[in-house]
Design a protein around this motif. Structure first.
Motif, short mmCIF file in Angstrom:
data_model
loop_
_atom_site.label_atom_id
_atom_site.label_comp_id
_atom_site.label_asym_id
_atom_site.label_seq_id
_atom_site.Cartn_x
_atom_site.Cartn_y
_atom_site.Cartn_z
N GLY A 150 11.03 -26.84 -40.05
CA GLY A 150 10.71 -25.37 -40.09
C GLY A 150 9.20 -25.25 -39.97
O GLY A 150 8.60 -24.37 -40.98
N ALA A 151 8.56 -25.70 -39.09
CA ALA A 151 7.29 -25.71 -38.74
C ALA A 151 6.58 -24.26 -38.50
O ALA A 151 5.59 -23.66 -38.80
N LEU A 152 7.68 -23.61 -37.88
CA LEU A 152 7.16 -21.99 -37.29
C LEU A 152 7.07 -21.44 -38.66
O LEU A 152 6.10 -20.50 -38.83
N ALA A 153 7.98 -21.39 -39.48
CA ALA A 153 8.06 -20.62 -40.59
C ALA A 153 6.71 -20.98 -41.58
O ALA A 153 6.18 -20.12 -42.14
N ILE A 154 6.26 -22.19 -41.60
CA ILE A 154 5.16 -22.61 -42.47
C ILE A 154 3.91 -22.19 -41.66
O ILE A 154 2.84 -21.54 -42.60
N VAL A 155 3.88 -22.23 -40.46
CA VAL A 155 2.76 -21.85 -39.65
C VAL A 155 2.52 -20.35 -40.05
O VAL A 155 1.60 -19.64 -40.02
N SER A 156 3.54 -19.51 -39.76
CA SER A 156 3.54 -18.17 -40.07
C SER A 156 2.93 -17.75 -41.40
O SER A 156 2.18 -16.96 -41.49
N GLY A 159 5.67 -14.85 -44.20
CA GLY A 159 4.52 -14.68 -43.23
C GLY A 159 4.67 -13.62 -42.70
O GLY A 159 3.31 -13.02 -42.16
N LEU A 160 5.80 -13.10 -42.12
CA LEU A 160 5.78 -11.64 -41.41
C LEU A 160 5.33 -10.30 -42.33
O LEU A 160 4.41 -9.54 -41.58
N VAL A 161 5.41 -10.53 -43.59
CA VAL A 161 4.64 -9.60 -44.50
C VAL A 161 3.41 -9.55 -44.51
O VAL A 161 2.79 -8.26 -44.39
N THR A 162 2.84 -10.72 -44.74
CA THR A 162 1.57 -10.96 -44.88
C THR A 162 0.72 -10.48 -43.23
O THR A 162 -0.37 -9.80 -43.33
N GLY A 163 1.37 -10.96 -42.40
CA GLY A 163 1.00 -10.58 -41.02
C GLY A 163 0.73 -8.98 -40.46
O GLY A 163 -0.20 -8.50 -40.29
N TYR A 164 1.95 -8.40 -40.94
CA TYR A 164 2.13 -6.97 -40.68
C TYR A 164 1.18 -6.32 -41.74
O TYR A 164 0.62 -5.29 -41.36
N LEU A 165 1.01 -6.71 -42.78
CA LEU A 165 0.39 -5.87 -43.91
C LEU A 165 -1.44 -5.88 -43.47
O LEU A 165 -1.81 -4.71 -43.28
N MET A 166 -1.49 -7.16 -42.84
CA MET A 166 -3.09 -7.19 -42.54
C MET A 166 -3.21 -6.47 -41.03
O MET A 166 -4.31 -5.86 -40.92
N LEU A 167 -2.33 -6.51 -40.33
CA LEU A 167 -2.61 -5.83 -39.13
C LEU A 167 -2.54 -4.23 -39.49
O LEU A 167 -3.26 -3.46 -38.83
N PRO A 216 -5.04 -14.69 -36.78
CA PRO A 216 -4.29 -14.92 -37.79
C PRO A 216 -3.01 -13.99 -37.89
O PRO A 216 -1.96 -14.35 -38.23
N GLN A 217 -3.38 -12.65 -38.03
CA GLN A 217 -2.37 -11.81 -38.23
C GLN A 217 -1.40 -12.07 -37.14
O GLN A 217 -0.17 -11.80 -37.17
N ILE A 218 -1.72 -11.87 -35.61
CA ILE A 218 -1.08 -12.09 -34.56
C ILE A 218 -0.27 -13.17 -34.64
O ILE A 218 0.88 -13.38 -34.34
N ALA A 219 -0.81 -14.42 -34.97
CA ALA A 219 -0.06 -15.59 -35.16
C ALA A 219 0.91 -15.50 -36.28
O ALA A 219 2.14 -16.10 -36.04
N ALA A 220 0.78 -15.43 -37.31
CA ALA A 220 1.61 -15.02 -38.30
C ALA A 220 3.02 -14.00 -38.11
O ALA A 220 3.82 -14.51 -38.10
N VAL A 221 2.72 -13.01 -37.27
CA VAL A 221 3.86 -12.05 -36.69
C VAL A 221 4.76 -12.90 -35.67
O VAL A 221 6.05 -12.80 -35.75
N ILE A 222 4.04 -13.41 -34.98
CA ILE A 222 4.86 -14.04 -33.61
C ILE A 222 5.54 -15.28 -34.14
O ILE A 222 6.74 -15.49 -33.99
N CYS A 223 4.81 -16.38 -35.01
CA CYS A 223 5.70 -17.21 -35.46
C CYS A 223 6.78 -16.94 -36.33
O CYS A 223 7.59 -17.41 -36.73
N GLY A 224 6.43 -15.76 -37.29
CA GLY A 224 7.36 -15.30 -38.16
C GLY A 224 8.69 -14.82 -37.57
O GLY A 224 9.85 -15.19 -37.94
N HIS A 225 8.49 -14.24 -36.47
CA HIS A 225 9.74 -13.73 -35.59
C HIS A 225 10.47 -14.97 -35.01
O HIS A 225 11.63 -14.92 -35.07
N ILE A 266 10.58 -18.24 -46.16
CA ILE A 266 8.86 -18.37 -46.00
C ILE A 266 8.63 -17.53 -44.76
O ILE A 266 7.53 -16.95 -44.46
N ALA A 267 9.62 -17.61 -43.82
CA ALA A 267 9.20 -16.66 -42.57
C ALA A 267 9.14 -15.24 -42.54
O ALA A 267 8.19 -14.74 -42.22
N ILE A 268 9.84 -14.69 -43.63
CA ILE A 268 9.54 -13.38 -44.01
C ILE A 268 8.28 -13.02 -44.95
O ILE A 268 7.50 -12.04 -44.49
#
Length: 174
Positions: A97-103, A145-153, A120-129, A141-143
């Protein structure tokens, strides 16, 4: 029944340790435990018919190959290392589950930097999806990462819009 000094009751008939019919008579409390028959088995060798120890297992090297009917000097063939031995199931391993952890990690970095960095926001969104599609067992964990990425974007977008309106209002008054 008689009472002793503690007030406890003595049994009516104490067992005789001289009686050979008593099951405790023949047991030695200091006897060695029985030997484990699996201690002599090698851990990495498959069972070999006609092994020298007479138990049906041993190293399947040159001697065992000769006893099994192989030509002298040619060891018996074994399956490749990554495959399980016959009769033993292959252990099931959960994907990492490396992508979810990276996200999640990049989303946390985005929050800690206050959204000042855009990568970091872009990486969190891409890796989360990507993790949602490829790693369904790491969905939570993926969700995150998506929430934090989209929130900061979103914070960066709102901050940019705020700066544009303030700048245009200050330029219009000149």
């Amino acid at each position: 029944m008689a009472k002793d000094e503690d007030g406890g009751h003595e049994p009516a008939a104490e067992p005789s340790f001289n009686d050979p019919n008593d099951p405790r008579w023949s047991q030695n409390p200091h006897a060695a435990p029985p030997r484990n028959p699996y201690l002599d088995m090698p851990l990495d060798a498959p069972p070999v018919a006609g092994a020298p120890n007479g138990r049906g297992y041993g190293f399947a090297g040159q001697d065992a190959g000769q006893r099994a009917g192989a030509q002298p000097g040619h060891p018996q063939q074994h399956p490749p290392q990554g495959y399980p031995q016959p009769g033993y199931p292959m252990p099931v391993q959960q994907p990492a589950g490396a992508l979810a952890i990276v996200s999640l990690v990049t989303g946390i970095i985005a929050v800690l930097t206050g959204g000042m960095l855009i990568l970091p926001q872009i990486a969190a969104v891409i890796c989360g999806h990507l993790a949602l599609k490829r790693e369904p067992h790491m969905r939570g964990i993926a969700i995150a990462g998506l929430v934090t990425g989209y929130l900061m974007l979103g914070f960066i977008l709102l901050g940019t819009l705020f700066l544009i309106t303030v700048f245009s209002a200050s330029m219009g008054s000149w």
